[in-house]
Design a protein around this motif. Structure first.
Motif, PDB file in Angstrom:
ATOM      1  N   LYS A 178       0.819  -1.201   0.000  1.00 33.05           N
ATOM      2  CA  LYS A 178       0.000   0.000   0.000  1.00 33.05           C
ATOM      3  C   LYS A 178       0.860   1.261   0.000  1.00 33.05           C
ATOM      4  O   LYS A 178       0.412   2.321  -0.443  1.00 33.05           O
ATOM      5  N   GLU A 179       2.096   1.161   0.479  1.00 30.89           N
ATOM      6  CA  GLU A 179       2.961   2.337   0.574  1.00 30.89           C
ATOM      7  C   GLU A 179       3.755   2.518  -0.713  1.00 30.89           C
ATOM      8  O   GLU A 179       4.409   1.585  -1.195  1.00 30.89           O
ATOM      9  N   GLU A 180       3.719   3.734  -1.248  1.00 31.87           N
ATOM     10  CA  GLU A 180       4.357   4.002  -2.532  1.00 31.87           C
ATOM     11  C   GLU A 180       5.869   3.823  -2.478  1.00 31.87           C
ATOM     12  O   GLU A 180       6.477   3.321  -3.426  1.00 31.87           O
ATOM     13  N   ASN A 181       6.485   4.262  -1.378  1.00 35.50           N
ATOM     14  CA  ASN A 181       7.946   4.178  -1.321  1.00 35.50           C
ATOM     15  C   ASN A 181       8.432   2.736  -1.320  1.00 35.50           C
ATOM     16  O   ASN A 181       9.487   2.423  -1.877  1.00 35.50           O
ATOM     17  N   ILE A 182       7.668   1.821  -0.736  1.00 32.08           N
ATOM     18  CA  ILE A 182       8.060   0.406  -0.760  1.00 32.08           C
ATOM     19  C   ILE A 182       7.882  -0.159  -2.166  1.00 32.08           C
ATOM     20  O   ILE A 182       8.736  -0.911  -2.668  1.00 32.08           O
ATOM     21  N   ASP A 189      -2.064   8.638  -9.284  1.00 31.91           N
ATOM     22  CA  ASP A 189      -2.315  10.080  -9.328  1.00 31.91           C
ATOM     23  C   ASP A 189      -1.090  10.912  -8.955  1.00 31.91           C
ATOM     24  O   ASP A 189      -0.986  12.075  -9.334  1.00 31.91           O
ATOM     25  N   SER A 190      -0.162  10.329  -8.217  1.00 32.41           N
ATOM     26  CA  SER A 190       0.984  11.089  -7.722  1.00 32.41           C
ATOM     27  C   SER A 190       1.983  11.362  -8.851  1.00 32.41           C
ATOM     28  O   SER A 190       2.476  10.430  -9.496  1.00 32.41           O
ATOM     29  N   SER A 191       2.297  12.651  -9.074  1.00 32.36           N
ATOM     30  CA  SER A 191       3.264  12.990 -10.129  1.00 32.36           C
ATOM     31  C   SER A 191       4.672  12.527  -9.770  1.00 32.36           C
ATOM     32  O   SER A 191       5.434  12.080 -10.635  1.00 32.36           O
ATOM     33  N   SER A 192       5.051  12.643  -8.499  1.00 32.51           N
ATOM     34  CA  SER A 192       6.386  12.187  -8.089  1.00 32.51           C
ATOM     35  C   SER A 192       6.523  10.683  -8.273  1.00 32.51           C
ATOM     36  O   SER A 192       7.581  10.188  -8.694  1.00 32.51           O
TER      37      SER A 192
END
Length: 733
Positions: A619-623, A660-663
């Motif tokens: 669920k976490e983007e950084n992972i 949705d996140s541009s980064s």
């Protein structure tokens, strides 16, 4: 254009000779050589020019035997062409050296012809000239340094060249408002080359009474003026100091050279200076003059900035012979050694005066320790005892100087300080071993001083790393129990991260050495357990930290060295990060990424792949991004993606393209680019490796399999061109 024209005329000459003289076979073997020389003379890309010269040399080595039996008049055009190229290539030592190889082959086959041509060219440079312009000086310099025939000519015409150099010095140093830096530099460089390469010709002029010595005396005065004058470029002044050192090396015995050096220091010392407090042993030299062998020199009027002693000291430490620096002076100065009693006091004064030249001052101090280390045997004979005696004045001054310098922020100085701590302790250890001293309190003093300093101080880590080999990691860690935590603190501070990494690496290497001592086949698993007892909590805190900066530095600095020095720690670390919370998942992906970088492949066991798949769908983007980067990256860009990596990438992209996140999309794009590059480069590598035989190609045998695999990989690229945010293969070509 001169060389190109000579080569063109040479081509026409040998073509006509082959047609009219019945020497077609001989001339045909020469034409390819001339064509290569033509390409060289007209080329502009250095790599291509050097390749042309290498090929020309190989062609010359295989030239027809009949060529070497021709008369000199017939061989002359080829020799002239090569030398013309050499005369136009004096600014490139690489090309000049390649041409010199061709000249050597020609001189071996043509007898004295090449030597005569070189003599004519060199004599034309100084014929009817008193002053040599920079281009001629550069030509002379290159022929002295790289050409055997050129060096032989200048040996035979040594005094003529010295007269030209003296006249050139008098001109370029006449008016300080119209100085030419290049002209000064190349003039000093030629002096250095003559002193270094022709000591037999130089020595009688310096150390014996000769009528021609006046010319060299004038040149020596010019070199001193270059060293003294602050308006001269610093690089030229440093080169002049090296040239003086080379002149000292021509001394017939070490005491004569040391006495000359002592005279120079006395001459360059300011009035009332404290660098040298000794009686004058160089004769009745008037004030402001010194005796250098049989030469008497004085300082000319100029604007000094007191950098001259730094220049002289650096030159002596870099190039002066060991027996001169460490010799015992005679007369009332016996037991006086240049290295200890003249150069070291001069360096200490320099460090106090030259605040604007800290880099060069530290470089000089590092050179001094290096020469001190290399001259210990000679110094022990002079002194008769240890030099770095505990609580001695010299040892106190050395250690205090290093401690005061450890916090300097001057770029490049920290490396000198680190090396200086190591050399000082090495010298101390060697002296204790030589004189059989069992008590060595300096190590403990260093450690206690380190413990009293705050962890934020860079000055504590250089000496701590230096004393580790002598005290051992167990004693250091026992006395410095906060070291693991302080290393983590350093990794959270940008400018302290490199020193913390170096210290951690040294600790692990010494621990491994201590734990494996006396064992032929050490058990890696046992070593890993010992490491875990000391360091696993520290590394775990770094990799699971909520601070991204500490996570990154823990991975780049601590984890990499851990897996390289103790390979069996990977299972222990993987087990410690087996939890399901985000911090442990992130640490586990980092561990897997570093392991893949070191081993070159992704671990293929089922448990690892299952957990990696769960990270890709976290669920976490950084992972998710960390797991994606792990899949797409590799130590080599031409390392093919495995079937497992391709499968996981397909599954990941199908669910993450519409984020949705541009980064997130930017980082996703960067990772997929790496995968595309791997696919492209590995496919091209497979195609290049194919060398199918004709009959196998016609039969459609196994030789077609690599091509099919490469094409299959290429078609996989279309999988990733499904969104505008992801680059297509065409964008990478």
């Amino acid at each position: 254009m001169g060389a190109e024209q000579d080569i063109q005329e040479c081509l026409m000459f040998y073509k006509a000779l082959g047609q009219a003289g019945g020497l077609a076979e001989v001339t045909q073997s020469l034409l390819p050589i001339l064509e290569k020389l033509m390409h060289f003379a007209g080329g502009s890309v250095k790599r291509c020019k050097d390749k042309d010269l290498d090929e020309a040399l190989q062609l010359l080595l295989g030239v027809s035997k009949g060529f070497w039996e021709l008369e000199h008049e017939t061989m002359l055009p080829l020799v002239r062409c090569v030398l013309a190229c050499q005369m136009e290539t004096t600014s490139s030592s690489g090309s000049f050296h390649r041409l010199e190889k061709i000249v050597v082959v020609l001189s071996e086959g043509s007898g004295s012809l090449a030597s005569q041509m070189v003599n004519e060219l060199m004599s034309s440079l100084i014929e009817d000239k008193k002053v040599l312009p920079p281009p001629d000086l550069q030509t002379v310099s290159m022929f002295i340094e790289e050409s055997t025939l050129g060096q032989r000519y200048w040996r035979n015409n040594f005094m003529s060249l010295l007269r030209c150099i003296d006249a050139t010095f008098n001109l370029v140093l006449r008016d300080q408002w119209d100085w030419n830096e290049e002209w000064q530099y190349i003039t000093v460089k030629i002096c250095l080359q003559l002193f270094k390469l022709m000591p037999k010709e130089i020595s009688p002029l310096v150390w014996s009474k000769r009528d021609e010595s006046q010319i060299l005396q004038s040149i020596l005065g010019s070199l001193l003026q270059v060293i003294m004058e602050k308006a001269v470029c610093k690089d030229t002044r440093l080169l002049a100091g090296t040239a003086l050192s080379m002149l000292v090396n021509t001394a017939p015995d070490s005491q004569s050279g040391a006495t000359a050096v002592l005279g120079l220091y006395r001459l360059l010392s300011p009035p009332g200076g404290t660098v040298i407090q000794m009686e004058d042993t160089s004769g009745d030299s008037p004030k402001g003059e010194c005796q250098f062998g049989m030469l008497r020199v004085s300082l000319r009027a100029g604007s000094s900035d007191r950098l001259e002693r730094l220049v002289l000291t650096r030159g002596l430490l870099a190039c002066c012979k060991k027996d001169i620096l460490s010799c015992q002076l005679g007369g009332p100065l016996k037991q006086v050694c240049l290295l200890l009693d003249v150069l070291f006091p001069a360096i200490l004064v320099l460090m106090e005066e030259q605040k604007d030249s800290q880099y060069h001052c530290f470089q000089v101090f590092s050179l001094w320790l290096q020469r001190f280390r290399g001259s210990l045997d000679e110094i022990w004979k002079i002194k008769g005892n240890r030099v770095l005696v505990d609580n001695s004045s010299l040892l106190r001054r050395l250690t205090q100087f290093l401690w005061n310098s450890a916090e300097t922020l001057v770029e490049g100085v920290s490396d000198f300080v680190h090396c200086s701590f190591q050399r000082l302790l090495e010298i101390y250890s060697l002296e204790c071993d030589h004189f059989e001293e069992s008590e060595r309190p300096l190590y403990g003093q260093f450690l206690q001083r380190v413990l009293l300093m705050p962890w934020q101080s860079r000055a504590r880590y250089f000496p701590l790393s230096a004393i580790l080999p002598y005290l051992g990691p167990a004693e250091v860690l026992g006395a410095y129990k906060e070291l693991p935590q302080h290393l983590l603190n350093c990794l959270s501070t940008n400018h302290l991260s490199p020193v913390a990494s170096d210290l951690y690496k040294d600790l692990l290497q010494l621990q491994r050495k201590a734990w494996t001592e006396g064992q032929e086949d050490a058990c890696e698993e046992e070593l890993a357990k010992k490491w875990a007892t000391a360091w696993l909590p520290t590394l775990s805190r770094a990799l699971t930290s909520p601070v991204p900066f500490l996570q990154s530095n823990g991975s780049n600095y601590l984890l990499v060295w851990t897996l390289k020095i103790f390979p069996a720690t990977y299972p222990l670390l993987a087990q410690s990060f087996s939890g399901r919370d985000s911090a442990e998942l992130r640490a586990w992906v980092t561990l897997l990424s570093v392991q893949k970088t070191i081993m070159g492949v992704l671990p293929a066991d089922g448990e690892t792949l299952e957990r990696l798949s769960s990270c890709l769908f976290s669920k976490e983007e950084n992972i998710r991004l960390a797991a994606l980067s792990l899949l797409c990256s590799s130590p080599r860009t031409n390392q093919a993606l495995s079937q497992t990596e391709i499968r996981l990438l397909k599954e990941f992209l199908a669910l993450n393209l519409n984020c949705d996140s541009s980064s997130f999309r930017q980082l996703l794009q960067a990772s997929v680019k790496k995968a595309l590059v791997r696919l492209r480069d590995s496919s091209l590598a497979s195609l290049r490796q194919q060398a199918p035989k004709k009959e196998e190609s016609l039969a459609g045998g196994d030789s077609q399999r690599p091509l099919a695999q490469a094409v299959g990989k290429s078609t996989s690229l279309h999988i990733f061109g499904v969104a505008k945010a992801i680059p297509t293969p065409a964008s990478l070509t």
